[in-house]
Design an enzyme around this catalytic site. Structure first.
Site, PDB file in Angstrom:
ATOM      1  N   ASP A 176      18.159  27.357  -9.851  1.00  0.00           N
ATOM      2  CA  ASP A 176      18.796  28.669  -9.919  1.00  0.00           C
ATOM      3  C   ASP A 176      20.321  28.577  -9.812  1.00  0.00           C
ATOM      4  OD1 ASP A 176      16.307  30.165 -10.028  1.00  0.00           O
ATOM      5  OD2 ASP A 176      16.027  29.546  -7.949  1.00  0.00           O
ATOM      6  N   GLU A 181      26.004  29.755 -11.978  1.00  0.00           N
ATOM      7  CA  GLU A 181      27.264  29.322 -12.572  1.00  0.00           C
ATOM      8  C   GLU A 181      27.487  29.949 -13.943  1.00  0.00           C
ATOM      9  OE1 GLU A 181      27.852  25.148 -12.796  1.00  0.00           O
ATOM     10  OE2 GLU A 181      27.209  24.749 -10.738  1.00  0.00           O
ATOM     11  N   SER A 207      14.831  22.498  -7.658  1.00  0.00           N
ATOM     12  CA  SER A 207      13.957  22.457  -6.487  1.00  0.00           C
ATOM     13  C   SER A 207      13.254  23.785  -6.253  1.00  0.00           C
ATOM     14  CB  SER A 207      14.778  22.083  -5.246  1.00  0.00           C
ATOM     15  OG  SER A 207      15.385  20.834  -5.403  1.00  0.00           O
ATOM     16  N   GLY A 208      14.023  24.893  -6.363  1.00  0.00           N
ATOM     17  CA  GLY A 208      13.437  26.194  -6.041  1.00  0.00           C
ATOM     18  C   GLY A 208      12.819  26.901  -7.233  1.00  0.00           C
ATOM     19  N   ARG A 280      16.848  16.690  -1.418  1.00  0.00           N
ATOM     20  CA  ARG A 280      16.650  17.195  -2.775  1.00  0.00           C
ATOM     21  C   ARG A 280      15.676  16.353  -3.579  1.00  0.00           C
ATOM     22  NH1 ARG A 280      18.831  20.537  -6.404  1.00  0.00           N
ATOM     23  NH2 ARG A 280      20.252  21.399  -4.853  1.00  0.00           N
ATOM     24  N   ARG A 286      11.240  19.869  -0.180  1.00  0.00           N
ATOM     25  CA  ARG A 286      12.413  19.915   0.687  1.00  0.00           C
ATOM     26  C   ARG A 286      12.425  21.193   1.511  1.00  0.00           C
ATOM     27  NH1 ARG A 286      17.388  22.147  -3.123  1.00  0.00           N
ATOM     28  NH2 ARG A 286      18.186  22.955  -1.163  1.00  0.00           N
TER      29      ARG A 286
END
Length: 490
Positions: A176, A181, A207-208, A280, A286
Site C-alpha cells: 500500500d 506515493e 506485506s499488507g 519484512r 510480520r
C-alpha cells in the site's frame, strides 16, 4: 517512461536480452530499469504460470465471466489497435450495466505503466509479475511498460514527471505504501486536477496489501492471500472495470498536507505496522509477530479525539471563514477549520483521553487477512473510525485481532471498542507520544485533522454489482447521509 531514459537505462525484452530503451518502446512487455544482471535472473526458478486454457475462475466461489462476455461488448467501442491511449482524465468505454446506469471501463486494447517495487514484501515481486501477471495481460490485450522503483518515494518522483497521456492506467505492484506515493505524486503535479483522474490499479506484492484485499472484497470474491489475491486483482485489470474511490485529505500541525488512500492509524496498530518493518522478509507474518510483541508491552496513549459524524453533515458547516484562505494544492476541505481553532460545535468530542489505538479507515480491509470494516460496502464520502479506550485487557485485544481475520471482531461485545462512520476527524496527541502510520508509512506524531472527499479518483475493480456514476466529480460539499445510531461502545 518509455521515451525518457535516464543515463544507463535499458529495456529488457521477452528473451531477457538488454537493448537501448527506445528499441522496446512499443513492445507489449518492456521493462525499463537500470540494467541489473541479478534482476534478469530473478525468475529462473519462478513457479509456472497457470494453464492458459483453464483461467475462467477466480479464487472464489463466484464465477469470473469478465474475460468472456464483457470483452465482446468492449470491442464495439474500444480504441482501435495501434491508436493513441485515451486522453488524460477521460475513460475508454461506457457500458450499460444490467442493474441500470453506466459502468466505466478501460479501452481494449489498452496500454498501462506498471510501477513495481522489487523489494516489497518478500522481495519476489518481479518473479510474481512474470509468472502470474504477464500471461493474463497478454491474453487480455493489455500492453505494458514495466518500471522498477529503486528507493523510497521513487514512484512519487516518477509520476510527477511522467507524460500521463500515453497511458490508459497506472498499475502499482507493491504494497500500500507505493500506491500512497503515486497518489501524492499525482496531487503534487501542476495539473493535479486532471492527473488524479488517471485510473489506478493495485496488484498486491507487499506485506499488507489492504487496498488490494478491499477491492477483491468489493468485487464479491472470497478473502484470499498471496498468489491467489494477485491473480484475482490481475483479472480485475483484465476485466477493465473502473470504480470511483474516496480520498482522505490530511492536514498536519506542521503545515504538511498528505493524501491517504487507505488509513491513518495511531497507537497500537501504527506501532505494529512500523515496528514490524524489520521483519519484512516474513511477509504478512510480520504483523502477527509484531502484534504479539506489542501485546507483551502494551502501551496507552494520551490525546484528544473529535469527529464529524455522517448524520451531522446535512446543514451544519464551519462558520469560520477558515478555509477561504487555504492555499494548499488540492481540493478544499470544507468541513475543517484551522488547527489552532476549536472544532465546530456540531462535532462530537470524545470524553476519554487515554487510548490504546485510533484508526480512520477508508476501506474494508486493514490487511489481506484483516477484515476490519465488515459493516457494509464502501460509502461515498464516508470513512470508518474505530478507537479502543485504555483499560482493555491483553486477552481481549488479542481476541479482537484474531476475530478480525473473518470480520467477527464487532461480535466480541468489547466495551472498550467504539465504531462510528464519519466524514472528518481531528486527533491531538499529547506529549508527542505514539506514531502515526498513513497508508503504512511513518508520519510525525503531531496534531492532525482530515476529511473524506467522495469518489475522487478511479481505480480498477470495485464493487461490480453497484456501477459507479460515469464521471466522479470532486464536490465542494457532501450530501446528507443516513444518520447512524448514537455512538455506543461495541
Amino acid at each position: 517512461m518509455p521515451e525518457r531514459a535516464a543515463p544507463g537505462a535499458w529495456s529488457v525484452d521477452m528473451a531477457g536480452r538488454p537493448s537501448p530503451q527506445g528499441a522496446a518502446r512499443d513492445s507489449a512487455s518492456a521493462v525499463s530499469t537500470p540494467l541489473d544482471p541479478a534482476a534478469e535472473g530473478n525468475d529462473a526458478d519462478a513457479p509456472k504460470a497457470q494453464d492458459p486454457g483453464r483461467e475462467g475462475e477466480p479464487h472464489s466461489r463466484q464465477r469470473f465471466a469478465c474475460l468472456g462476455s464483457t470483452d465482446k461488448e468492449l470491442k464495439a467501442g474500444a480504441t482501435a489497435e495501434g491508436s493513441a491511449p485515451t486522453e488524460l482524465g477521460t475513460l475508454g468505454v461506457e457500458l450499460m450495466d444490467p442493474a441500470g446506469g453506466f459502468q466505466s471501463l478501460l479501452p481494449r486494447p489498452c496500454r498501462v505503466l506498471v510501477l513495481l517495487n522489487p523489494r516489497g514484501g518478500k522481495g519476489k515481486a518481479l518473479k510474481l509479475f512474470r509468472s502470474y501477471v504477464q500471461p493474463l495481460l497478454a491474453q487480455a490485450d493489455v500492453s505494458f511498460t514495466l518500471m522498477l522503483t529503486e528507493r523510497r518515494n521513487h514512484a512519487r518522483e516518477l509520476v510527477q514527471a511522467e507524460e500521463l497521456g500515453r497511458w490508459d492506467a497506472l498499475v502499482v505492484m507493491s504494497g500500500d505504501g507505493v500506491m500512497h506515493e503515486v497518489v501524492n505524486g499525482l496531487m503534487e503535479r501542476p495539473d493535479w486536477e486532471t492527473a488524479i483522474r488517471k485510473p489506478l490499479c493495485s496488484l498486491p506484492a507487499g506485506s499488507g496489501n489492504a487496498l488490494a484485499a478491499s477491492l477483491n472484497h468489493y468485487a464479491g470474491y472470497e478473502q484470499v492471500t498471496n498468489e491467489d489475491l494477485l491473480t484475482n486483482c490481475t483479472r480485475l485489470l483484465c476485466c477493465r472495470r473502473l470504480a470511483p474511490m474516496n480520498l482522505l485529505s490530511l492536514q498536519m500541525a506542521s503545515g504538511l498536507r498528505v493524501f491517504s488512500v487507505l488509513s491513518l492509524a495511531w497507537g497500537f496498530i501504527a506501532d505494529v505496522d512500523i515496528e514490524s518493518e524489520k521483519f519484512r522478509r516474513l511477509g504478512e507474518m510480520r504483523f502477527t509477530l509484531g502484534t504479539i510483541l506489542r501485546l507483551a508491552a502494551l502501551r496507552t496513549y494520551q490525546g484528544r479525539l473529535a469527529y464529524l459524524p455522517v448524520g451531522q453533515v446535512a446543514s451544519k458547516m464551519p462558520t469560520s471563514g477558515a478555509l477561504d484562505g487555504q492555499d494548499l494544492q488540492g481540493p478544499v476541505d470544507t468541513h475543517l477549520v484551522p488547527l489552532e481553532e476549536p472544532v465546530p460545535s456540531h462535532w462530537t468530542v470524545v470524553p476519554e483521553q487515554d487510548f490504546v489505538l485510533v484508526l480512520a479507515l477508508l476501506h474494508s480491509h486493514l490487511g489481506s487477512e484483516m477484515f476490519a470494516a465488515p459493516m457494509g460496502h464502501r460509502e461515498a464520502g464516508t470513512m470508518h473510525l474505530f478507537y479502543v479506550r485504555a483499560g482493555v485487557s491483553r486477552a481481549m485485544l488479542l481476541r479482537l485481532f484474531l476475530a478480525m481475520e473473518k470480520g467477527r471482531h464487532m461480535e466480541c461485545n468489547c466495551p472498550y471498542l467504539v465504531y462510528v462512520p464519519v466524514v472528518a476527524f481531528r486527533l491531538e496527541p499529547r506529549d508527542g507520544k505514539g506514531m502515526f502510520a498513513v497508508d503504512g508509512e511513518l508520519m510525525a506524531s503531531e496534531t492532525v485533522q482530515g476529511q473524506v472527499h467522495p469518489n475522487y479518483f478511479w481505480m480498477v475493480g470495485g464493487h461490480v454489482e453497484s456501477p459507479p456514476s460515469p464521471e466522479p466529480q470532486p464536490p465542494l460539499s457532501q450530501k446528507p447521509q443516513q444518520t447512524p445510531p448514537p455512538e455506543e461502545p461495541l
